[in-house]
Design a protein around this motif. Sequence first.
Motif, PDB file in Angstrom:
ATOM      1  N   LEU A  71       0.823  -1.208   0.000  1.00  0.00           N
ATOM      2  CA  LEU A  71       0.000   0.000   0.000  1.00  0.00           C
ATOM      3  C   LEU A  71       0.861   1.265   0.000  1.00  0.00           C
ATOM      4  N   GLY A  72       2.012   1.209   0.695  1.00  0.00           N
ATOM      5  CA  GLY A  72       2.892   2.370   0.729  1.00  0.00           C
ATOM      6  C   GLY A  72       3.448   2.701  -0.639  1.00  0.00           C
ATOM      7  N   LEU A  73       3.852   1.692  -1.380  1.00  0.00           N
ATOM      8  CA  LEU A  73       4.368   1.917  -2.730  1.00  0.00           C
ATOM      9  C   LEU A  73       3.269   2.394  -3.667  1.00  0.00           C
ATOM     10  N   THR A  74       2.049   1.860  -3.478  1.00  0.00           N
ATOM     11  CA  THR A  74       0.929   2.244  -4.339  1.00  0.00           C
ATOM     12  C   THR A  74       0.479   3.671  -4.076  1.00  0.00           C
ATOM     13  N   SER A  75       0.407   4.055  -2.782  1.00  0.00           N
ATOM     14  CA  SER A  75      -0.093   5.383  -2.428  1.00  0.00           C
ATOM     15  C   SER A  75       0.981   6.462  -2.516  1.00  0.00           C
ATOM     16  N   GLY A  76       2.265   6.059  -2.508  1.00  0.00           N
ATOM     17  CA  GLY A  76       3.349   7.029  -2.559  1.00  0.00           C
ATOM     18  C   GLY A  76       3.632   7.709  -1.236  1.00  0.00           C
ATOM     19  N   SER A  77       3.242   7.087  -0.122  1.00  0.00           N
ATOM     20  CA  SER A  77       3.402   7.700   1.193  1.00  0.00           C
ATOM     21  C   SER A  77       4.636   7.164   1.905  1.00  0.00           C
ATOM     22  N   ILE A  78       5.552   8.067   2.299  1.00  0.00           N
ATOM     23  CA  ILE A  78       6.712   7.617   3.074  1.00  0.00           C
ATOM     24  C   ILE A  78       6.305   7.302   4.510  1.00  0.00           C
ATOM     25  N   THR A  79       5.169   7.864   4.958  1.00  0.00           N
ATOM     26  CA  THR A  79       4.668   7.540   6.298  1.00  0.00           C
ATOM     27  C   THR A  79       4.261   6.076   6.373  1.00  0.00           C
ATOM     28  N   LEU A  81       2.625  14.189  -3.027  1.00  0.00           N
ATOM     29  CA  LEU A  81       1.197  13.922  -3.007  1.00  0.00           C
ATOM     30  C   LEU A  81       0.955  12.454  -2.654  1.00  0.00           C
ATOM     31  N   VAL A  82      -0.119  12.200  -1.909  1.00  0.00           N
ATOM     32  CA  VAL A  82      -0.432  10.858  -1.419  1.00  0.00           C
ATOM     33  C   VAL A  82      -1.847  10.493  -1.824  1.00  0.00           C
ATOM     34  N   THR A  83      -2.054   9.214  -2.208  1.00  0.00           N
ATOM     35  CA  THR A  83      -3.400   8.716  -2.504  1.00  0.00           C
ATOM     36  C   THR A  83      -4.116   8.491  -1.173  1.00  0.00           C
ATOM     37  N   LEU A  84      -4.972   9.437  -0.789  1.00  0.00           N
ATOM     38  CA  LEU A  84      -5.498   9.459   0.570  1.00  0.00           C
ATOM     39  C   LEU A  84      -6.503   8.345   0.860  1.00  0.00           C
ATOM     40  N   ASP A  85      -7.264   7.898  -0.134  1.00  0.00           N
ATOM     41  CA  ASP A  85      -8.252   6.856   0.152  1.00  0.00           C
ATOM     42  C   ASP A  85      -7.555   5.554   0.562  1.00  0.00           C
ATOM     43  N   LEU A  86      -6.473   5.194  -0.147  1.00  0.00           N
ATOM     44  CA  LEU A  86      -5.697   4.013   0.226  1.00  0.00           C
ATOM     45  C   LEU A  86      -5.027   4.204   1.584  1.00  0.00           C
ATOM     46  N   ALA A  87      -4.532   5.423   1.817  1.00  0.00           N
ATOM     47  CA  ALA A  87      -3.840   5.694   3.067  1.00  0.00           C
ATOM     48  C   ALA A  87      -4.784   5.583   4.260  1.00  0.00           C
ATOM     49  N   LEU A  88      -5.995   6.114   4.137  1.00  0.00           N
ATOM     50  CA  LEU A  88      -6.967   6.043   5.229  1.00  0.00           C
ATOM     51  C   LEU A  88      -7.404   4.601   5.481  1.00  0.00           C
ATOM     52  N   MET A  89      -7.575   3.834   4.414  1.00  0.00           N
ATOM     53  CA  MET A  89      -7.940   2.424   4.577  1.00  0.00           C
ATOM     54  C   MET A  89      -6.836   1.677   5.318  1.00  0.00           C
ATOM     55  N   PHE A  90      -5.606   1.953   4.938  1.00  0.00           N
ATOM     56  CA  PHE A  90      -4.460   1.331   5.623  1.00  0.00           C
ATOM     57  C   PHE A  90      -4.451   1.698   7.098  1.00  0.00           C
ATOM     58  N   GLY A  91      -4.735   2.960   7.405  1.00  0.00           N
ATOM     59  CA  GLY A  91      -4.712   3.419   8.787  1.00  0.00           C
ATOM     60  C   GLY A  91      -5.700   2.687   9.665  1.00  0.00           C
ATOM     61  N   VAL A  92      -6.933   2.544   9.188  1.00  0.00           N
ATOM     62  CA  VAL A  92      -7.978   1.875   9.977  1.00  0.00           C
ATOM     63  C   VAL A  92      -7.620   0.414  10.240  1.00  0.00           C
ATOM     64  N   VAL A  93      -7.218  -0.297   9.186  1.00  0.00           N
ATOM     65  CA  VAL A  93      -6.883  -1.719   9.318  1.00  0.00           C
ATOM     66  C   VAL A  93      -5.665  -1.899  10.228  1.00  0.00           C
ATOM     67  N   ASN A  94      -4.667  -1.048  10.059  1.00  0.00           N
ATOM     68  CA  ASN A  94      -3.434  -1.191  10.827  1.00  0.00           C
ATOM     69  C   ASN A  94      -3.646  -0.917  12.313  1.00  0.00           C
ATOM     70  N   VAL A  95      -4.404   0.124  12.623  1.00  0.00           N
ATOM     71  CA  VAL A  95      -4.657   0.444  14.029  1.00  0.00           C
ATOM     72  C   VAL A  95      -5.387  -0.707  14.715  1.00  0.00           C
ATOM     73  N   ARG A 136       0.620  18.565   0.312  1.00  0.00           N
ATOM     74  CA  ARG A 136       1.752  17.758  -0.141  1.00  0.00           C
ATOM     75  C   ARG A 136       2.867  17.690   0.909  1.00  0.00           C
ATOM     76  N   PHE A 137       2.836  18.591   1.892  1.00  0.00           N
ATOM     77  CA  PHE A 137       3.862  18.574   2.947  1.00  0.00           C
ATOM     78  C   PHE A 137       3.432  17.763   4.169  1.00  0.00           C
ATOM     79  N   ALA A 138       2.176  17.340   4.183  1.00  0.00           N
ATOM     80  CA  ALA A 138       1.655  16.674   5.380  1.00  0.00           C
ATOM     81  C   ALA A 138       2.354  15.342   5.649  1.00  0.00           C
ATOM     82  N   ASP A 139       2.624  14.576   4.592  1.00  0.00           N
ATOM     83  CA  ASP A 139       3.209  13.238   4.768  1.00  0.00           C
ATOM     84  C   ASP A 139       4.598  13.294   5.419  1.00  0.00           C
ATOM     85  N   PRO A 140       5.548  14.081   4.901  1.00  0.00           N
ATOM     86  CA  PRO A 140       6.863  14.144   5.575  1.00  0.00           C
ATOM     87  C   PRO A 140       6.802  14.780   6.958  1.00  0.00           C
ATOM     88  N   VAL A 141       5.891  15.751   7.160  1.00  0.00           N
ATOM     89  CA  VAL A 141       5.760  16.364   8.487  1.00  0.00           C
ATOM     90  C   VAL A 141       5.298  15.325   9.503  1.00  0.00           C
TER      91      VAL A 141
END
Length: 288
Positions: A28-36, A109-123, A182-187
Motif C-alpha cells: 500500500l505504501g508503494l501504491t499510495s506514494g506515502s513515506i509515512t 502527493l499521497v493517494t489518501l483513500d488508500l492511506a486512510l484504509m491502511f490506517g484503519v486496518v493497521n490500528v 503535499r507537505f503533510a506526509d513528511p511532516v
Amino acid sequence: MTPFVAERRALRFSAISASLFAFTGLALGLTSGSITILFDSGYSLLSLVLASLSLFALQQARKPADDHYPFGRLTVEPLAVLLKGVVIAMVCIVSLVSAVWSLLDGGRLVTLDLALMFGVVNVTGCLLTWWWLARYARVARSSLLAAELRQWQMDTWLSAAVMLGFGLTWLLTQSPWASYARFADPVMVLIIAGYFLPMPIRMVKGALRELMFGGSCSSVRQDVVEDVADFDVTADDVRLAQVGSFLMVDIQLDKEQFNDAQEIVDSVEQRCKRLNLRPVTSLTLVTG
C-alpha cells in the motif's frame, strides 16, 4: 501454561502479526506514494526480524551450561533487547532524514483513500496484537517479552498517529490551503519518528544495565530481602542483579547462618518462581 511456553507462543504470534502488517503495508505504501506508510510497514517488517531474533534468544537462554558456556547464556536476552533498541533507533533516524529530504524537495502527493484504509486496518490489527501479547506477559515475566510489548505499543500509537494525520490531510485538501497538503506526509514522519525515538533509547539503556549486572528493581529486591529476613539476613548482605528472565542473587552469611543455607536458597527460589524469574543463587561465607 508455563512462563516459557507463554513467552514462546507470544513471540511466535508477534512474528506472524508483524509479517502480515509488513508486506501489506509495503504494497500500500508503494501504491499510495506515502513515506509515512512505508515507515510504518518498514517498522513492521523490522518487528518480524526482531521477533525472530527474540525467539532465538529465548531458546539460547534456556540452554543449560556446558563446557563452552560454564555459567550458561544469561546475557543472550539483554543482548537481543540491546540490538532491537539500536535497530529501531536507526529506523527512526533514517526516517527523520528521509522526511527532511522530502520537505526540501517540495513534499509529495499521497493517494489518501488508500492511506486512510491502511490506517484503519493497521490500528485495529496492532491494537489486537498488543492486547494479546499483554495477556501472555502476565504469565511470563521476561525482558524479551517486555521489549516486544514496547515495540507493539510503539507500532499501535504510530499507526493511530498515521491514521489521524491522513484524516487531517484529507480535511486540508478540502480547505483553501489544499496546496500545503503535499507537505503533510513528511511532516507526519518528522513528528512520529521524533516522538518515538526516546523509546528505543530507553531499551538500550535498560539492556546495558542488565549486561553490566546492574541492581534489580526495588520491588524485587524488597521481596527477596523480606524472605531471607527470617534467617537474620539483612538487606546489606543481599546483592541482586536481574539479567533478562534470570535473577542473580548473592547472599553473605556468617558461620551460624550457614547452617540454614539450604533453607535460604529454597526461600529465594520460591520467591523467584512466584515472580516468574529463574534464580542463580550463590552464598558467600563471611569470616572474621
